[in-house]
Design an enzyme around this catalytic site. Structure first.
Site, mmCIF file in Angstrom:
data_model
loop_
_atom_site.group_PDB
_atom_site.id
_atom_site.type_symbol
_atom_site.label_atom_id
_atom_site.label_comp_id
_atom_site.label_asym_id
_atom_site.label_seq_id
_atom_site.Cartn_x
_atom_site.Cartn_y
_atom_site.Cartn_z
ATOM 1 N N LYS A 143 0.839 -1.212 0.000
ATOM 2 C CA LYS A 143 0.000 0.000 0.000
ATOM 3 C C LYS A 143 0.870 1.256 0.000
ATOM 4 C CE LYS A 143 -2.002 -1.176 3.925
ATOM 5 N NZ LYS A 143 -1.356 -2.479 4.254
ATOM 6 N N ARG A 151 -9.972 0.688 8.812
ATOM 7 C CA ARG A 151 -9.549 -0.680 9.150
ATOM 8 C C ARG A 151 -10.626 -1.490 9.835
ATOM 9 N NH1 ARG A 151 -3.411 -1.807 9.363
ATOM 10 N NH2 ARG A 151 -2.678 0.218 8.731
ATOM 11 N N ARG A 172 11.750 -5.697 4.767
ATOM 12 C CA ARG A 172 11.540 -4.242 4.604
ATOM 13 C C ARG A 172 12.597 -3.424 5.353
ATOM 14 N NH1 ARG A 172 5.775 -2.014 5.441
ATOM 15 N NH2 ARG A 172 5.895 -3.330 7.287
ATOM 16 N N ARG A 206 11.142 -1.744 10.898
ATOM 17 C CA ARG A 206 10.156 -1.191 11.838
ATOM 18 C C ARG A 206 10.051 -2.101 13.060
ATOM 19 N NH1 ARG A 206 4.984 0.033 8.056
ATOM 20 N NH2 ARG A 206 4.002 -1.191 9.704
ATOM 21 N N ARG A 213 -0.641 -8.959 13.470
ATOM 22 C CA ARG A 213 -1.194 -7.950 12.536
ATOM 23 C C ARG A 213 -2.068 -8.636 11.489
ATOM 24 N NH1 ARG A 213 4.358 -5.489 10.792
ATOM 25 N NH2 ARG A 213 3.203 -4.384 9.159
HETATM 26 P P1 AP5 Z 1 4.831 -1.615 1.851
HETATM 27 O O1 AP5 Z 1 4.514 -0.780 0.670
HETATM 28 O O2 AP5 Z 1 5.585 -0.993 2.962
HETATM 29 O O3 AP5 Z 1 3.502 -2.360 2.376
HETATM 30 P P2 AP5 Z 1 2.249 -1.820 3.191
HETATM 31 O O4 AP5 Z 1 1.033 -2.429 2.588
HETATM 32 O O5 AP5 Z 1 2.302 -0.346 3.336
HETATM 33 O O6 AP5 Z 1 2.513 -2.578 4.563
HETATM 34 P P3 AP5 Z 1 2.455 -2.059 6.065
HETATM 35 O O7 AP5 Z 1 3.207 -3.095 6.870
HETATM 36 O O8 AP5 Z 1 2.880 -0.630 6.178
HETATM 37 O O9 AP5 Z 1 0.917 -2.180 6.342
HETATM 38 P P4 AP5 Z 1 0.236 -2.229 7.706
HETATM 39 O O10 AP5 Z 1 -1.149 -2.008 7.326
HETATM 40 O O11 AP5 Z 1 0.526 -3.442 8.515
HETATM 41 O O12 AP5 Z 1 0.994 -1.080 8.550
HETATM 42 P P5 AP5 Z 1 0.634 0.444 8.842
HETATM 43 O O13 AP5 Z 1 1.882 1.191 8.937
HETATM 44 O O14 AP5 Z 1 -0.432 0.895 7.942
HETATM 45 O O15 AP5 Z 1 5.631 -2.897 1.310
HETATM 46 C C1 AP5 Z 1 6.142 -3.860 2.208
HETATM 47 C C2 AP5 Z 1 7.520 -4.323 1.733
HETATM 48 O O16 AP5 Z 1 7.363 -5.040 0.498
HETATM 49 C C3 AP5 Z 1 8.491 -3.173 1.420
HETATM 50 O O17 AP5 Z 1 9.788 -3.568 1.777
HETATM 51 C C4 AP5 Z 1 8.381 -2.993 -0.119
HETATM 52 O O18 AP5 Z 1 9.598 -2.511 -0.690
HETATM 53 C C5 AP5 Z 1 8.061 -4.399 -0.583
HETATM 54 N N1 AP5 Z 1 7.159 -4.446 -1.739
HETATM 55 C C6 AP5 Z 1 6.119 -3.610 -2.021
HETATM 56 N N2 AP5 Z 1 5.493 -3.991 -3.153
HETATM 57 C C7 AP5 Z 1 6.139 -5.099 -3.599
HETATM 58 C C8 AP5 Z 1 5.963 -5.954 -4.729
HETATM 59 N N3 AP5 Z 1 4.995 -5.755 -5.628
HETATM 60 N N4 AP5 Z 1 6.812 -7.009 -4.869
HETATM 61 C C9 AP5 Z 1 7.797 -7.233 -3.956
HETATM 62 N N5 AP5 Z 1 8.030 -6.441 -2.860
HETATM 63 C C10 AP5 Z 1 7.199 -5.391 -2.696
HETATM 64 O O19 AP5 Z 1 0.013 0.305 10.296
HETATM 65 C C11 AP5 Z 1 0.839 -0.066 11.391
HETATM 66 C C12 AP5 Z 1 0.000 -0.178 12.648
HETATM 67 O O20 AP5 Z 1 -0.590 1.097 12.975
HETATM 68 C C13 AP5 Z 1 -1.191 -1.144 12.585
HETATM 69 O O21 AP5 Z 1 -0.796 -2.479 12.843
HETATM 70 C C14 AP5 Z 1 -2.094 -0.580 13.685
HETATM 71 O O22 AP5 Z 1 -1.619 -0.930 14.964
HETATM 72 C C15 AP5 Z 1 -1.900 0.923 13.504
HETATM 73 N N6 AP5 Z 1 -2.868 1.535 12.562
HETATM 74 C C16 AP5 Z 1 -2.606 2.052 11.331
HETATM 75 N N7 AP5 Z 1 -3.723 2.506 10.753
HETATM 76 C C17 AP5 Z 1 -4.726 2.290 11.638
HETATM 77 C C18 AP5 Z 1 -6.122 2.531 11.604
HETATM 78 N N8 AP5 Z 1 -6.732 3.086 10.549
HETATM 79 N N9 AP5 Z 1 -6.866 2.150 12.699
HETATM 80 C C19 AP5 Z 1 -6.270 1.600 13.787
HETATM 81 N N10 AP5 Z 1 -4.952 1.344 13.867
HETATM 82 C C20 AP5 Z 1 -4.175 1.675 12.797
HETATM 83 MG MG MG Z 2 2.600 0.984 4.937
#
Ligand code: AP5
Ligand code: MG
Length: 216
Positions: free
Chosen positions: A13, A88, A127, A159, A170
């Site tokens: 994402k 979410r 990552r 991270r 997660r």
């Molecule tokens: P990346 O692009 O970083 O993936 P992502 O989908 O952004 O993954 P996240 O881990 O950030 O998602 P998440 O939802 O768990 O975490 P968030 O920070 O939102 O890609 C991942 C890796 O793969 C990278 O190394 C990239 O280079 C590689 N890659 C990308 N595309 C690729 C491809 N096509 N092929 C190969 N490799 C690829 O949330 C963190 C925490 O915050 C949550 O767990 C929760 O506790 C809290 N939180 C966030 N939002 C909310 C909300 N709305 N409500 C409540 N709690 C929340």
């Molecule tokens: Mg992300």
């Protein structure tokens, strides 16, 4: 247009949102990034948020809805937002609908990046995020090359929630709370599914064509 990028942890994402910001005139709102910024301030709120994130649980809806309210209120972003990792759960999705109406905006589409669990675990464990410029790379799939990355390699870090135990938690939170939202958006006829296991550029091309089809 306002767009939701949807998908499990590690689906790509953030990577796709960054590409969209670079190439299209849009702003990225990652609730995860906003929460991590709050943690850096070392406040009581930041410590509560960190505890939830490190357990792989969702942060409370009140905190999240407040963040989104401020964003939608800001005229600078009017109808040009990519939501990465929001909403979410059903409660957040319903609050979002109310806020969009309140600020006279609309959700154009929800793009679901479909990626299997084995792939996302490998992606997350590989990552690397730059603590200086915020760019994201991957040890296995997207290594930091000179032409893409100007900071010193010492700034590249994993991270704190990118460990095997928290990834499982997660993923389980995602399956229970977030995945059901796909039906909510399918019912609204704004859901688009993409095979998120392909190359980053191929996925981006498909996102572009979905957005182009909405403009016609
Ligand atoms: P990346 O692009 O970083 O993936 P992502 O989908 O952004 O993954 P996240 O881990 O950030 O998602 P998440 O939802 O768990 O975490 P968030 O920070 O939102 O890609 C991942 C890796 O793969 C990278 O190394 C990239 O280079 C590689 N890659 C990308 N595309 C690729 C491809 N096509 N092929 C190969 N490799 C690829 O949330 C963190 C925490 O915050 C949550 O767990 C929760 O506790 C809290 N939180 C966030 N939002 C909310 C909300 N709305 N409500 C409540 N709690 C929340
Ligand atoms: Mg992300």
């Amino acid at each position: 247009m306002n767009i939701i990028l949807f998908g499990p942890p590690g689906a790509g994402k953030g990577t796709q949102a960054d590409n969209m910001v670079k190439n299209l005139n849009l702003h990225k709102i990652s609730t995860g990034d906003l929460l991590r910024e709050e943690i850096k301030n070392n406040t009581d709120l930041g410590n509560k948020i960190k505890s939830k994130i490190d357990q792989g649980l969702l942060v409370s809806d009140d905190i999240i809805n407040d963040l989104i309210d401020k964003i939608l209120f800001n005229k600078k972003y009017y109808n040009r937002l990519i939501f990465d990792g929001y909403p979410r759960n059903l409660n957040q999705a319903k609050s979002f609908d109310l806020l969009l109406t309140q600020y006279n905006q609309k959700l154009s589409c929800v793009i679901n990046l479909d990626v299997d669990k084995i792939s996302i675990i490998k992606r997350i464990l590989g990552r690397l995020v730059c603590s200086k410029c915020g760019l994201t790379f991957n040890k296995y799939f997207n290594p930091p090359q000179k032409e893409k990355y100007n900071c010193n390699l010492k700034y590249l870090k994993a991270r704190t929630d990118d460990n095997k135990k928290t990834i499982e938690d997660r993923f389980s939170t995602y399956t229970k709370k977030t995945l059901p939202l796909l039906d909510y958006y399918a019912d609204q006829k704004i859901l688009h599914k993409i095979d998120g296991t392909r190359q980053i550029n191929q996925i981006f091309d498909e996102i572009r064509s979905i957005l182009a089809s909405l403009e016609t």
